[in-house]
Design a protein around this motif. Structure first.
Motif, short mmCIF file in Angstrom:
data_model
loop_
_atom_site.label_atom_id
_atom_site.label_comp_id
_atom_site.label_asym_id
_atom_site.label_seq_id
_atom_site.Cartn_x
_atom_site.Cartn_y
_atom_site.Cartn_z
N GLY A 216 0.83 -1.20 0.00
CA GLY A 216 0.00 0.00 0.00
C GLY A 216 0.86 1.25 0.00
N GLU A 217 1.91 1.26 0.82
CA GLU A 217 2.78 2.45 0.90
C GLU A 217 3.52 2.68 -0.41
N LEU A 218 4.03 1.59 -0.97
CA LEU A 218 4.79 1.74 -2.22
C LEU A 218 3.87 2.19 -3.36
N LEU A 402 12.02 1.49 -10.45
CA LEU A 402 12.59 0.53 -9.49
C LEU A 402 11.58 0.21 -8.39
N ILE A 403 10.86 1.23 -7.94
CA ILE A 403 9.84 0.98 -6.90
C ILE A 403 8.76 0.07 -7.47
N ASP A 404 8.43 0.29 -8.75
CA ASP A 404 7.44 -0.55 -9.39
C ASP A 404 7.92 -2.01 -9.44
N SER A 405 9.21 -2.23 -9.76
CA SER A 405 9.74 -3.60 -9.77
C SER A 405 9.68 -4.19 -8.36
N SER A 406 9.94 -3.35 -7.38
CA SER A 406 9.87 -3.80 -5.99
C SER A 406 8.44 -4.26 -5.67
N LEU A 432 14.42 -9.91 -3.45
CA LEU A 432 14.54 -9.21 -4.74
C LEU A 432 13.88 -7.83 -4.68
N SER A 433 12.74 -7.78 -3.98
CA SER A 433 12.02 -6.52 -3.83
C SER A 433 12.92 -5.49 -3.14
N ARG A 434 13.64 -5.95 -2.12
CA ARG A 434 14.53 -5.05 -1.37
C ARG A 434 15.71 -4.60 -2.25
N GLU A 435 16.20 -5.53 -3.08
CA GLU A 435 17.32 -5.15 -3.95
C GLU A 435 16.93 -4.03 -4.91
N CYS A 436 15.69 -4.09 -5.41
CA CYS A 436 15.22 -3.00 -6.30
C CYS A 436 15.25 -1.68 -5.53
#
Ligand SMILES: Nc1nc2c(ncn2[C@@H]2O[C@H](COP(=O)(O)OP(=O)(O)OP(=O)(O)O)[C@@H](O)[C@H]2O)c(=O)[nH]1
Ligand SMILES: [Mg+2]
Length: 461
Positions: A216-218, A402-406, A432-436
């Motif tokens: 939700g935040e992202l 990048l946030i979208d990939s996360s 992986l989400s964190r790496e983005c």
């Protein structure tokens, strides 16, 4: 890391080329102070940190030119590492704003061993030396190029570190989640570890809840970012309608000066006109167009076609009709404004006995007297949800991608949990989400990204 080397001393003008009151050059690197002393006759002491001193500097003539050396009274300011913009020793020399003088000074420093800086190289050093993260470095560029007060505010927020701090919090939260999953996994496979506390144990339902909250935040940050894009780059606003309804008069009224020709004969505007204007803290490109009708000749027909093109491509369309006539929608044939924000504006309200109420997406103005124009400006700004200060921190396109990939990786993690997979299967996607997210403010592994970011800066920044 990019092609720039960081061990040498770089020099560049920090002010725009041309004659000006003051011109400034910057010199940064390990030998910056030695090079400065080299051109300050009779001094062997480096000025104290950030003390602005009026100094005599000697600008040496190019060796081959046979010219005399020049003496210049310059303001010299030394920033001692690491308390400088770049994190290296940094010298700023402000002198009389003659480009020849500045060029001679730079040539003289190059002869002493300095290298001409590449675009953005001072900010690159700041990034490498940990003075700025990548979001802040990009914000420097955005701050210099901001075209409206909202765009300035956005860039300043990012430069102040708020956007980076948000990303760091998300990174921390994901790390925390992954650590707890791994802890449980290790504990299950080796139940000797008595240090695992009951509150550290995460259930799949709790994990799903935490991931939903982060999602939700992202997603809300991504929404802010798409509105932030409009703030950064401005909006195009096309004024369209039938001939003679007052489009050009409205265009002039919104601009605040008479730019377009206004005449009672229909078909006055044949080409389109475009001008930039700022209101509500945002920058707009206003476009006045030819009146829509079956054209009487090829030239007018081309103008009508251009108007239709603008109605299709502008971010917003103001559809104008005259308050004293029944509104005709000449654009209905192929509905070119579908999908755009469309405002219906009735002009010439000054000739009515009673000023009509705004409502149902119809606004009333008089381009002639200016009545209703300020309210219309306000409606234009609010229609896009862009009232001043409404977007506090917005990410640019690179960061938002990048946030979208996360987000996509978080969705995969949630799907894994929904399908009853074990939590450590979801951990891989969370990782992986964190790496983005890590790449948003520290793109350590992507030289092409770093090169791209800094090469778009101006020289001297
Ligand atoms: N009273 C009054 N007259 C207006 C107003 N707006 C425009 N007019 C008059 O209407 C006529 C046409 O105005 P324009 O602004 O040139 O109209 P337009 O839609 O751009 O016309 P074309 O370029 O020919 O399509 C002029 O005589 C204007 O003075 C208004 O708000 N009030
Ligand atoms: Mg016109």
């Amino acid at each position: 890391m990019p092609a720039y080397t960081t061990s040498d001393t770089i020099v560049a003008p920090a002010t725009v080329p041309g004659r000006s009151a003051i011109a400034m050059l910057r010199l940064s690197g390990p030998k910056a102070f030695d090079m400065l002393l080299d051109i300050m006759p009779g001094t062997n002491q480096v000025p104290q940190h950030r003390l602005n001193l009026l100094q005599e500097i000697e600008i040496k003539a190019p060796a081959e030119a046979g010219l005399p050396n020049l003496c210049e009274q310059a303001m010299v300011c030394c920033h001692h590492a690491p308390r400088s913009y770049t994190g290296d020793n940094l010298v700023e020399i402000s002198m009389h704003g003659n480009p020849l003088l500045l060029e001679r000074a730079i040539t003289s420093l190059v002869q002493s061993g300095a290298r001409l800086a590449e675009p953005g190289e001072f900010t690159f050093r700041a990034y490498v030396n940990g003075k700025l993260d990548l979001i802040q470095a990009e914000a420097v560029h955005e701050l210099i190029n901001a075209g409206s007060s909202s765009a300035l505010a956005l860039a300043q927020t990012a430069l102040g570190g708020l956007s980076g701090a948000r990303v760091s919090v998300w990174q921390e939260q994901l790390l925390n989640i992954v650590t707890r999953i791994e802890l449980i996994h290790d504990y299950a496979s080796d139940d000797l570890d008595a240090s695992v506390q009951a509150e550290d144990v995460l259930t799949p339902a709790e994990l799903a809840q935490s991931l939903q909250k982060m999602l939700g935040e992202l997603e809300s940050a991504l929404e802010d970012s798409s509105r932030g894009g409009l703030i950064r780059h401005g909006l195009s606003l096309a004024i369209v309608g039938a001939p003679n309804v007052g489009k050009s008069t409205l265009f002039n009224a919104l601009l605040g000066y008479d730019r377009a020709l206004v005449h009672h004969a229909p078909g006055t505007t044949r080409d389109y006109l475009s001008e930039s204007v700022e209101f509500g803290g945002l920058s707009f490109t206003l476009i006045d167009t030819a009146g829509q009708r079956s054209a009487s000749d090829d030239v007018e027909s081309a103008g009508v076609q251009l108007a239709q093109d603008w109605a299709r491509s502008a971010d917003m369309v103001i559809f104008v009709s005259s308050a004293d006539e029944n509104a005709v929608e000449p654009l209905q044939a192929d509905n070119p404004s579908a999908g755009r924000q469309v405002l219906h504006v009735h002009t010439r309200c000054d000739i009515l006995d009673v000023w009509p109420e705004d409502g149902n997406g119809v606004f009333h103005v008089s381009g002639k007297t200016g009545q209703g124009i300020e309210q219309l400006r306000y409606h234009i700004v609010t229609l896009c949800g862009l009232t001043e200060g409404s977007v506090l921190a917005a990410f640019n396109r690179r960061q938002a991608a990048l946030i979208d990939s996360s987000v996509q990786n978080l969705r995969l993690a949630l799907k894994a949990l929904e399908n009853g997979m074990p939590m450590d299967a979801a951990a891989q996607d969370i990782h992986l989400s964190r790496e983005c997210l890590l790449d948003v403010n520290h793109s350590s592994s992507r030289q092409d990204v770093i090169d791209h970011i800094f090469s778009s800066f101006c020289v001297g920044k």
